[in-house]
Motif scaffolding. Structure first.
Motif, PDB file in Angstrom:
ATOM      1  N   PHE A  78       3.771 -10.609 -12.793  1.00 39.58           N
ATOM      2  CA  PHE A  78       3.458  -9.446 -13.629  1.00 39.58           C
ATOM      3  C   PHE A  78       4.615  -8.456 -13.602  1.00 39.58           C
ATOM      4  CE2 PHE A  78       1.387  -6.208 -15.750  1.00 39.58           C
ATOM      5  CZ  PHE A  78       1.088  -5.116 -14.974  1.00 39.58           C
ATOM      6  N   ALA A 110       5.307   3.881 -19.757  1.00 39.72           N
ATOM      7  CA  ALA A 110       5.454   4.491 -18.433  1.00 39.72           C
ATOM      8  C   ALA A 110       4.327   4.036 -17.513  1.00 39.72           C
ATOM      9  CB  ALA A 110       5.458   6.018 -18.551  1.00 39.72           C
ATOM     10  N   THR A 111       3.086   4.006 -18.060  1.00 46.85           N
ATOM     11  CA  THR A 111       1.978   3.545 -17.214  1.00 46.85           C
ATOM     12  C   THR A 111       2.144   2.070 -16.874  1.00 46.85           C
ATOM     13  OG1 THR A 111       0.676   3.168 -19.178  1.00 46.85           O
ATOM     14  CG2 THR A 111       0.327   5.223 -18.048  1.00 46.85           C
ATOM     15  N   SER A 119       4.702   1.642 -14.118  1.00 48.11           N
ATOM     16  CA  SER A 119       4.236   2.168 -12.835  1.00 48.11           C
ATOM     17  C   SER A 119       3.231   1.210 -12.210  1.00 48.11           C
ATOM     18  CB  SER A 119       3.634   3.557 -13.025  1.00 48.11           C
ATOM     19  OG  SER A 119       2.246   3.525 -12.945  1.00 48.11           O
ATOM     20  N   ALA A 120       2.378   0.590 -13.055  1.00 52.21           N
ATOM     21  CA  ALA A 120       1.430  -0.386 -12.514  1.00 52.21           C
ATOM     22  C   ALA A 120       2.167  -1.570 -11.911  1.00 52.21           C
ATOM     23  CB  ALA A 120       0.494  -0.863 -13.619  1.00 52.21           C
ATOM     24  N   ALA A 121       3.170  -2.090 -12.640  1.00 54.96           N
ATOM     25  CA  ALA A 121       3.877  -3.275 -12.153  1.00 54.96           C
ATOM     26  C   ALA A 121       4.608  -2.991 -10.852  1.00 54.96           C
ATOM     27  CB  ALA A 121       4.867  -3.748 -13.226  1.00 54.96           C
ATOM     28  N   ASN A 178       4.056  -0.683  -8.621  1.00 56.32           N
ATOM     29  CA  ASN A 178       3.180  -0.422  -7.500  1.00 56.32           C
ATOM     30  C   ASN A 178       2.514  -1.660  -6.952  1.00 56.32           C
ATOM     31  OD1 ASN A 178       1.761   1.713  -5.930  1.00 56.32           O
ATOM     32  ND2 ASN A 178       2.686   2.839  -7.596  1.00 56.32           N
ATOM     33  N   SER A 179       2.048  -2.555  -7.854  1.00 54.19           N
ATOM     34  CA  SER A 179       1.378  -3.750  -7.341  1.00 54.19           C
ATOM     35  C   SER A 179       2.376  -4.622  -6.586  1.00 54.19           C
ATOM     36  CB  SER A 179       0.718  -4.528  -8.467  1.00 54.19           C
ATOM     37  OG  SER A 179       1.686  -5.127  -9.279  1.00 54.19           O
ATOM     38  N   MET A 234      -0.845   7.411 -14.826  1.00 52.52           N
ATOM     39  CA  MET A 234       0.070   6.532 -14.092  1.00 52.52           C
ATOM     40  C   MET A 234      -0.445   6.275 -12.682  1.00 52.52           C
ATOM     41  SD  MET A 234       3.791   7.914 -15.277  1.00 52.52           S
ATOM     42  CE  MET A 234       4.735   6.900 -14.174  1.00 52.52           C
ATOM     43  N   THR A 240      -3.346   3.711 -12.950  1.00 48.36           N
ATOM     44  CA  THR A 240      -3.007   2.316 -13.191  1.00 48.36           C
ATOM     45  C   THR A 240      -2.292   1.712 -12.000  1.00 48.36           C
ATOM     46  OG1 THR A 240      -0.816   1.896 -14.067  1.00 48.36           O
ATOM     47  CG2 THR A 240      -2.254   3.075 -15.440  1.00 48.36           C
ATOM     48  N   SER A 241      -1.472   2.540 -11.304  1.00 51.20           N
ATOM     49  CA  SER A 241      -0.772   1.942 -10.181  1.00 51.20           C
ATOM     50  C   SER A 241      -1.755   1.584  -9.067  1.00 51.20           C
ATOM     51  CB  SER A 241       0.306   2.882  -9.670  1.00 51.20           C
ATOM     52  OG  SER A 241      -0.255   4.039  -9.155  1.00 51.20           O
ATOM     53  N   SER A 263      -3.825  -1.539 -10.141  1.00 50.30           N
ATOM     54  CA  SER A 263      -3.130  -2.824 -10.146  1.00 50.30           C
ATOM     55  C   SER A 263      -2.796  -3.256  -8.719  1.00 50.30           C
ATOM     56  CB  SER A 263      -1.905  -2.762 -11.041  1.00 50.30           C
ATOM     57  OG  SER A 263      -0.806  -2.323 -10.343  1.00 50.30           O
TER      58      SER A 263
END
Lengths: 196, 163
Positions: free
Chosen positions: A72, A115-116, A119-121, A123-124, B90, B93-94, B97
């Motif tokens: 991801f 941006a979201t 940030s998700a990628a 962080n995971s 943000m 979602t962080s 995930s």
């Protein structure tokens, strides 16, 4: 409409230059993160068991495809760098094109959504990397960084680049929203005050 | 027009507040003890760093939503609320995930790293974590709608208001 083109066409104001510079940096950061993580691979021959005096060796590979979070990560960083590339092209070539009011709004919304996403990628992948580095005693998951040190180092470098991309995308979104504010204020003052 | 806009924003924010609160509560109360011959392992959410981050992030979102619910209509801070909404989205979602990535390892394991799945031993814990993650997803979707809604109502890009 004369009011539309005051801010937008042929401008090289400070915010335009700042936005372009940040977009170039964000493009480079996310592309670097995607490339480093995609090429992350380490093969090692380890002693798995010992029967008598004969050690049994096995060749183990650590690849980024083994962890869905890293897959991801690569895909999302490629998408965000492509978005930045598109926006850079749009910004450079938009000085000659006609503007409609919807244009800046869609740029701002797309910037926020990307941006979201990044940030998700980031962080995971960061939490999965922490799990690989420290393991987890409660779930009896062993750490893998002591054996695959290069894999972990490269992954860490990709993560740093991605987090730089996250901060840059947040700043880009803020600047895009402020440009949206400025342009809508300019339109409303032009519309409210009769020109002639 | 203005009243229905404001009412819509309030309803969305209240729903997001409830969803985030539900995610926090579901994850905090998930605790299961399973005994395996003489060993007994207690599975709690604080064993995994990603779940702790999920709880903290959703708690911040809950408090933020609650405070913004009471912001008066004429305040100039609404323009700042757009940027804060982006930062909170943000954050959401962080955290979601990261928690989903770690929960997926817990459920399926990772054969290449030699990590065994733990959901077979603590099924009720796993179900509650899944519920908390679904509530987090609902909060995230509502906040994405709220973000677009805030831009529409605060910035007025289509110039619907005559000033």
């Amino acid at each position: 409409m004369p009011g539309e083109n005051i801010l937008l066409a042929g401008e090289t104001t400070k915010s335009w230059k700042l936005l372009l510079g940040m977009r170039i940096l964000a493009f480079m950061a996310t592309l670097a993160a995607a490339i480093v993580m995609a090429l992350n691979k380490e093969t090692k021959t380890l002693v798995v068991a010992t029967i008598g005096t004969i050690p049994i060796k096995a060749t183990l590979t650590a690849k980024f495809q083994h962890t869905p979070a890293f897959v991801f990560f690569v895909i999302a960083n490629v998408m965000v760098s492509f978005h930045n590339l598109l926006m850079i092209a749009l910004q450079i070539f938009s000085r000659k094109l006609e503007y409609k009011g919807f244009h800046i709004l869609s740029v701002a919304i797309l910037d926020m959504l990307n941006a979201t996403l990044v940030s998700a990628a980031a962080n995971s992948a960061a939490f999965m990397a922490e799990l690989g580095k420290n393991g987890n005693k409660h779930a009896k998951w062993n750490k893998i960084c002591d054996r695959f040190a290069t894999y972990c180092d490269h992954g860490g470098g990709a993560l740093i680049a991605a987090f730089a991309g996250v901060i840059l995308m947040l700043l880009i979104s803020v600047v895009s929203i402020s440009r949206l504010l400025i342009s809508s204020n300019k339109f409303s003052t032009d519309a409210a005050s009769p020109s002639i | 027009m203005k009243l229905t806009q404001r009412l819509g924003g309030l309803v969305l924010r209240f729903a997001a507040f409830c969803a985030a609160l539900g995610a926090v509560i579901a994850m905090i109360t998930s605790r299961e003890r399973s005994s395996f011959f003489v060993l007994s392992l207690v599975a709690k959410y604080s064993d995994l760093a990603a779940f702790k981050y999920f709880v903290i992030a959703n708690a911040i979102v809950t408090v933020y939503s609650f405070l913004v619910l009471f912001l008066p209509k004429e305040s100039l801070l609404w323009k700042f609320v757009v940027v804060l909404d982006l930062m909170v989205t943000m954050l959401l979602t962080s955290s979601l995930s990261a928690a989903v990535a770690v929960a997926q390892v817990g459920k399926r394991g990772n054969a290449n790293a030699g990590w065994l799945p733990i959901c077979g031993q603590v099924p009720r814990f796993c179900d509650q974590i899944t519920g908390a993650l679904i509530a987090g997803l609902v909060a995230l979707v509502l906040y994405v709608f709220l973000l677009i809604f805030s831009i529409h109502s605060v910035v007025d890009p289509f110039l619907l208001r005559k000033s």
